[in-house]
Design a protein around this motif. Structure first.
Motif, PDB file in Angstrom:
ATOM      1  N   LYS A 257      -4.733  12.849   3.427  1.00  0.00           N
ATOM      2  CA  LYS A 257      -6.013  12.188   3.151  1.00  0.00           C
ATOM      3  C   LYS A 257      -6.824  12.954   2.116  1.00  0.00           C
ATOM      4  CE  LYS A 257      -6.806   9.730   7.515  1.00  0.00           C
ATOM      5  NZ  LYS A 257      -7.629   9.660   8.752  1.00  0.00           N
ATOM      6  N   LYS A 258      -6.725  14.281   2.136  1.00  0.00           N
ATOM      7  CA  LYS A 258      -7.475  15.071   1.160  1.00  0.00           C
ATOM      8  C   LYS A 258      -6.966  14.818  -0.252  1.00  0.00           C
ATOM      9  CE  LYS A 258      -8.931  18.719   4.324  1.00  0.00           C
ATOM     10  NZ  LYS A 258      -8.800  20.143   4.713  1.00  0.00           N
ATOM     11  N   ALA A 259      -5.649  14.682  -0.401  1.00  0.00           N
ATOM     12  CA  ALA A 259      -5.104  14.345  -1.718  1.00  0.00           C
ATOM     13  C   ALA A 259      -5.569  12.956  -2.138  1.00  0.00           C
ATOM     14  CB  ALA A 259      -3.582  14.428  -1.686  1.00  0.00           C
ATOM     15  N   HIS A 260      -5.547  12.016  -1.197  1.00  0.00           N
ATOM     16  CA  HIS A 260      -5.955  10.632  -1.476  1.00  0.00           C
ATOM     17  C   HIS A 260      -7.407  10.569  -1.956  1.00  0.00           C
ATOM     18  CE1 HIS A 260      -6.371   6.279  -0.842  1.00  0.00           C
ATOM     19  NE2 HIS A 260      -7.425   6.526  -0.076  1.00  0.00           N
ATOM     20  N   GLN A 261      -8.280  11.355  -1.334  1.00  0.00           N
ATOM     21  CA  GLN A 261      -9.695  11.254  -1.686  1.00  0.00           C
ATOM     22  C   GLN A 261      -9.972  11.706  -3.122  1.00  0.00           C
ATOM     23  OE1 GLN A 261     -12.331  13.701   0.652  1.00  0.00           O
ATOM     24  NE2 GLN A 261     -11.214  15.595   0.212  1.00  0.00           N
ATOM     25  N   PHE A 262      -9.134  12.613  -3.627  1.00  0.00           N
ATOM     26  CA  PHE A 262      -9.361  13.090  -4.988  1.00  0.00           C
ATOM     27  C   PHE A 262      -8.561  12.307  -6.023  1.00  0.00           C
ATOM     28  CE2 PHE A 262     -10.442  17.055  -2.588  1.00  0.00           C
ATOM     29  CZ  PHE A 262     -11.796  17.017  -2.875  1.00  0.00           C
ATOM     30  N   LEU A 263      -7.618  11.480  -5.595  1.00  0.00           N
ATOM     31  CA  LEU A 263      -6.879  10.623  -6.524  1.00  0.00           C
ATOM     32  C   LEU A 263      -7.599   9.294  -6.733  1.00  0.00           C
ATOM     33  CD1 LEU A 263      -3.167  11.194  -5.441  1.00  0.00           C
ATOM     34  CD2 LEU A 263      -4.260  11.950  -7.548  1.00  0.00           C
ATOM     35  N   VAL A 264      -7.875   8.567  -5.665  1.00  0.00           N
ATOM     36  CA  VAL A 264      -8.517   7.251  -5.806  1.00  0.00           C
ATOM     37  C   VAL A 264      -9.685   7.051  -4.852  1.00  0.00           C
ATOM     38  CG1 VAL A 264      -6.361   6.201  -6.600  1.00  0.00           C
ATOM     39  CG2 VAL A 264      -6.952   6.107  -4.179  1.00  0.00           C
ATOM     40  N   PHE A 265      -9.800   7.867  -3.837  1.00  0.00           N
ATOM     41  CA  PHE A 265     -10.808   7.811  -2.773  1.00  0.00           C
ATOM     42  C   PHE A 265     -10.611   6.640  -1.829  1.00  0.00           C
ATOM     43  CE2 PHE A 265     -15.095   6.520  -1.177  1.00  0.00           C
ATOM     44  CZ  PHE A 265     -15.170   7.494  -0.198  1.00  0.00           C
ATOM     45  N   THR A 266     -10.527   5.428  -2.364  1.00  0.00           N
ATOM     46  CA  THR A 266     -10.396   4.289  -1.463  1.00  0.00           C
ATOM     47  C   THR A 266      -9.764   3.102  -2.191  1.00  0.00           C
ATOM     48  OG1 THR A 266     -11.594   3.020   0.203  1.00  0.00           O
ATOM     49  CG2 THR A 266     -12.688   3.336  -1.913  1.00  0.00           C
ATOM     50  N   VAL A 267      -9.610   1.984  -1.478  1.00  0.00           N
ATOM     51  CA  VAL A 267      -8.807   0.851  -1.931  1.00  0.00           C
ATOM     52  C   VAL A 267      -9.644  -0.424  -1.796  1.00  0.00           C
ATOM     53  CG1 VAL A 267      -6.665  -0.427  -1.491  1.00  0.00           C
ATOM     54  CG2 VAL A 267      -6.723   2.049  -1.171  1.00  0.00           C
ATOM     55  N   PRO A 268      -9.512  -1.409  -2.714  1.00  0.00           N
ATOM     56  CA  PRO A 268     -10.332  -2.623  -2.658  1.00  0.00           C
ATOM     57  C   PRO A 268     -10.365  -3.263  -1.266  1.00  0.00           C
ATOM     58  CG  PRO A 268      -9.064  -2.608  -4.684  1.00  0.00           C
ATOM     59  CD  PRO A 268      -8.613  -1.415  -3.879  1.00  0.00           C
ATOM     60  N   PRO A 269     -11.566  -3.454  -0.710  1.00  0.00           N
ATOM     61  CA  PRO A 269     -11.669  -3.896   0.683  1.00  0.00           C
ATOM     62  C   PRO A 269     -11.169  -5.308   0.935  1.00  0.00           C
ATOM     63  CG  PRO A 269     -13.839  -3.826  -0.343  1.00  0.00           C
ATOM     64  CD  PRO A 269     -12.899  -3.176  -1.297  1.00  0.00           C
ATOM     65  N   ALA A 270     -11.442  -6.242   0.047  1.00  0.00           N
ATOM     66  CA  ALA A 270     -11.047  -7.631   0.304  1.00  0.00           C
ATOM     67  C   ALA A 270      -9.539  -7.767   0.431  1.00  0.00           C
ATOM     68  CB  ALA A 270     -11.567  -8.537  -0.803  1.00  0.00           C
ATOM     69  N   LEU A 271      -8.796  -7.052  -0.410  1.00  0.00           N
ATOM     70  CA  LEU A 271      -7.342  -7.102  -0.328  1.00  0.00           C
ATOM     71  C   LEU A 271      -6.853  -6.505   0.990  1.00  0.00           C
ATOM     72  CD1 LEU A 271      -6.355  -6.086  -3.971  1.00  0.00           C
ATOM     73  CD2 LEU A 271      -6.811  -8.356  -3.036  1.00  0.00           C
ATOM     74  N   GLN A 272      -7.555  -5.500   1.471  1.00  0.00           N
ATOM     75  CA  GLN A 272      -7.177  -4.907   2.760  1.00  0.00           C
ATOM     76  C   GLN A 272      -7.319  -5.918   3.896  1.00  0.00           C
ATOM     77  OE1 GLN A 272      -8.266  -0.807   3.729  1.00  0.00           O
ATOM     78  NE2 GLN A 272      -9.350  -0.689   1.777  1.00  0.00           N
ATOM     79  N   TYR A 273      -8.386  -6.705   3.872  1.00  0.00           N
ATOM     80  CA  TYR A 273      -8.556  -7.719   4.919  1.00  0.00           C
ATOM     81  C   TYR A 273      -7.428  -8.747   4.860  1.00  0.00           C
ATOM     82  CZ  TYR A 273     -13.263  -5.874   5.709  1.00  0.00           C
ATOM     83  OH  TYR A 273     -14.320  -5.055   5.998  1.00  0.00           O
ATOM     84  N   GLY A 274      -7.033  -9.121   3.649  1.00  0.00           N
ATOM     85  CA  GLY A 274      -5.930 -10.060   3.513  1.00  0.00           C
ATOM     86  C   GLY A 274      -4.637  -9.501   4.080  1.00  0.00           C
ATOM     87  N   VAL A 275      -4.340  -8.231   3.783  1.00  0.00           N
ATOM     88  CA  VAL A 275      -3.109  -7.611   4.287  1.00  0.00           C
ATOM     89  C   VAL A 275      -3.156  -7.461   5.801  1.00  0.00           C
ATOM     90  CG1 VAL A 275      -1.684  -5.524   4.225  1.00  0.00           C
ATOM     91  CG2 VAL A 275      -2.642  -6.451   2.102  1.00  0.00           C
ATOM     92  N   ALA A 276      -4.323  -7.135   6.342  1.00  0.00           N
ATOM     93  CA  ALA A 276      -4.459  -7.039   7.800  1.00  0.00           C
ATOM     94  C   ALA A 276      -4.099  -8.359   8.459  1.00  0.00           C
ATOM     95  CB  ALA A 276      -5.875  -6.624   8.175  1.00  0.00           C
ATOM     96  N   PHE A 277      -4.573  -9.447   7.881  1.00  0.00           N
ATOM     97  CA  PHE A 277      -4.225 -10.774   8.394  1.00  0.00           C
ATOM     98  C   PHE A 277      -2.716 -10.985   8.308  1.00  0.00           C
ATOM     99  CE2 PHE A 277      -3.268 -15.225   7.471  1.00  0.00           C
ATOM    100  CZ  PHE A 277      -3.845 -15.866   8.554  1.00  0.00           C
ATOM    101  N   GLY A 278      -2.121 -10.595   7.198  1.00  0.00           N
ATOM    102  CA  GLY A 278      -0.678 -10.777   7.030  1.00  0.00           C
ATOM    103  C   GLY A 278       0.144  -9.998   8.037  1.00  0.00           C
ATOM    104  N   LEU A 279      -0.207  -8.744   8.252  1.00  0.00           N
ATOM    105  CA  LEU A 279       0.557  -7.921   9.193  1.00  0.00           C
ATOM    106  C   LEU A 279       0.462  -8.435  10.619  1.00  0.00           C
ATOM    107  CD1 LEU A 279      -0.142  -4.280   7.919  1.00  0.00           C
ATOM    108  CD2 LEU A 279       2.008  -5.551   7.788  1.00  0.00           C
ATOM    109  N   ASN A 280      -0.600  -9.179  10.896  1.00  0.00           N
ATOM    110  CA  ASN A 280      -0.766  -9.750  12.237  1.00  0.00           C
ATOM    111  C   ASN A 280      -0.094 -11.107  12.400  1.00  0.00           C
ATOM    112  OD1 ASN A 280      -2.236  -7.656  13.496  1.00  0.00           O
ATOM    113  ND2 ASN A 280      -4.111  -8.313  12.450  1.00  0.00           N
ATOM    114  N   LYS A 281       0.609 -11.573  11.360  1.00  0.00           N
ATOM    115  CA  LYS A 281       1.317 -12.840  11.489  1.00  0.00           C
ATOM    116  C   LYS A 281       2.384 -12.766  12.575  1.00  0.00           C
ATOM    117  CE  LYS A 281       1.023 -14.967   6.882  1.00  0.00           C
ATOM    118  NZ  LYS A 281       0.857 -16.363   7.326  1.00  0.00           N
ATOM    119  N   GLU A 282       2.762 -13.945  13.098  1.00  0.00           N
ATOM    120  CA  GLU A 282       3.788 -13.996  14.130  1.00  0.00           C
ATOM    121  C   GLU A 282       5.141 -13.555  13.573  1.00  0.00           C
ATOM    122  OE1 GLU A 282       3.795 -17.943  15.682  1.00  0.00           O
ATOM    123  OE2 GLU A 282       1.849 -17.736  16.687  1.00  0.00           O
TER     124      GLU A 282
END
Length: 390
Positions: A257-282
């Motif tokens: 996580k420490k490496a991640h915070q200095f490379l990009v810090f975080t990831v576009p939130p809307a796309l994360q919500y979409g992927v969360a929905f996808g991973l929860n598919k049947e």
């Protein structure tokens, strides 16, 4: 003024084989069966969730590790498919694609002078990231046509300086799915030498012919020393979203996580919500996705055999490797790919691009990608049949 040359690690590397072939494809208006990018976008409902989130939810910085919904979905996915218990709050990280996830892990865990074992053929980002971290790469090869794991060579590559081994299964570009005995052999070596296993498992849902993906993390003694990387781009045919996810125990995740915070810090939130929905598919979604890709694989394999290639087994991923010598060519794979672009109007990738150094018996093989529309693959097959007709 001194001439600016940049970081020699990158300046000396040139552009990737994928960019080279993409440019040639455009120049010659060739059908591109080289790069592993699907022709069709992923499920509409996943994209709709992301679009709605863009309009209705915050577009400011989300938490460093990821939005809680996606962290929970990754943990649930690990449990549902593999029985892996994961704490979403401390053991999951969302990255800008699997490639950034790989960089987070290697830069976070590998210190200058640490040895890192890599199994060729290699995805092109592995080696530069290891070198950027100051790691010393130790290369071990699997080679066509059978891609057998050279156990004696692998065991000899481990030493008291080994920090990490990178395992890609299903493996790009050779489409090898590592079996239980091979994975157990790797696990035993990791435990014996106290080594971390970084597992690139982006093709986890692209395993064919009744095989089941088995993460190295599930083997006895490996949960606390394995880092597992998945990809929404590969699982949902949304490669442009660049959403990957990293799973590791809290002890390993902290420096990642420490490496991640200095490379990009975080990831576009809307796309994360979409992927969360996808991973929860049947389960049906994942089963159908695998079946559809297997059908595409079968279609292209049949066509390539009809063209005259010696077609190797494709156990997983998007890819098929072929020996082109039965067509009557005695050149190397780079030259053959150029011939094929100019004479057949079809792009493939030379397999030697995934190896370092000497030939090693790989320069008669090319890689095709089958995550394409059937009409495009049909046209490519017809073009090759015409160009290579005896």
């Amino acid at each position: 003024m001194t001439e600016f040359v940049g970081n020699p690690l990158f300046a000396s590397g040139g552009i990737t084989i994928f960019e080279v072939m993409n440019e040639l494809a455009q120049k010659h208006q060739a059908i591109n069966l080289g790069q592993g990018a699907p022709d069709t976008d992923g499920p509409a409902d996943i994209r709709e969730v992301a679009a709605k989130a863009t309009m209705e939810l915050s577009n400011q910085y989300p938490p460093l590790a990821g939005v809680p919904e996606l962290l929970a979905a990754v943990a649930d996915h690990n449990k549902r498919f593999y029985g892996i218990d994961v704490d979403p709050k401390t053991e999951v990280l969302v990255a800008v694609g699997a490639t950034e996830g790989l960089a987070d892990v290697i830069l976070g865990l590998v210190a200058p002078g640490d040895e890192v074992i890599l199994i060729e053929p290699l995805y092109d980002s592995y080696l530069p990231i290891v070198k950027l971290a100051g790691g010393i790469p130790k290369l071990v090869r699997v080679t066509p046509p059978h891609w057998d794991l050279p156990r004696e060579e692998l065991a000899a590559a481990f030493s008291e300086k080994t920090k990490l081994i990178l395992v890609n299964s299903p493996q790009n570009p050779c489409s090898k799915v590592y079996g239980d005995e091979e994975l157990q052999f790797i696990a035993d070596l990791c435990i014996k030498h106290d080594v971390i296993a970084l597992c690139d498992e982006v093709y986890e849902h692209l395993v064919f012919d009744g095989r089941k993906h088995k993460p190295l993390m599930t083997f006895p003694g490996m949960h606390e020393r394995t880092v597992r990387i998945g990809s929404a781009g590969k699982t949902f045919s949304l490669t442009g979203w660049k959403i990957g996810y990293v799973t590791a125990c809290a002890r390993l995740m902290e420096p990642i996580k420490k490496a991640h915070q200095f490379l990009v810090f975080t990831v576009p939130p809307a796309l994360q919500y979409g992927v969360a929905f996808g991973l929860n598919k049947e389960d049906a979604y994942f089963e159908n996705f695998t079946a559809e890709m297997q059908a595409k694989r079968d279609y292209l394999m049949k066509g390539l055999k009809e063209v005259g290639f010696d077609v190797l087994d494709s156990q997983g991923t998007y890819f098929i490797s072929c020996d082109f010598r039965p067509l009557g060519y005695d050149c190397d794979d780079v030259e053959f790919c150029q011939i094929m672009i100019k004479e057949a109007g079809v792009v493939a990738i030379p397999v030697s691009a995934f190896y370092q150094g000497e030939d090693g018996g790989v320069r008669h093989f090319v890689r095709f990608c089958f995550c394409k529309e059937e009409a495009k693959m049909a046209e490519a097959i017809e073009r090759m049949k015409k160009a290579f007709a005896k």
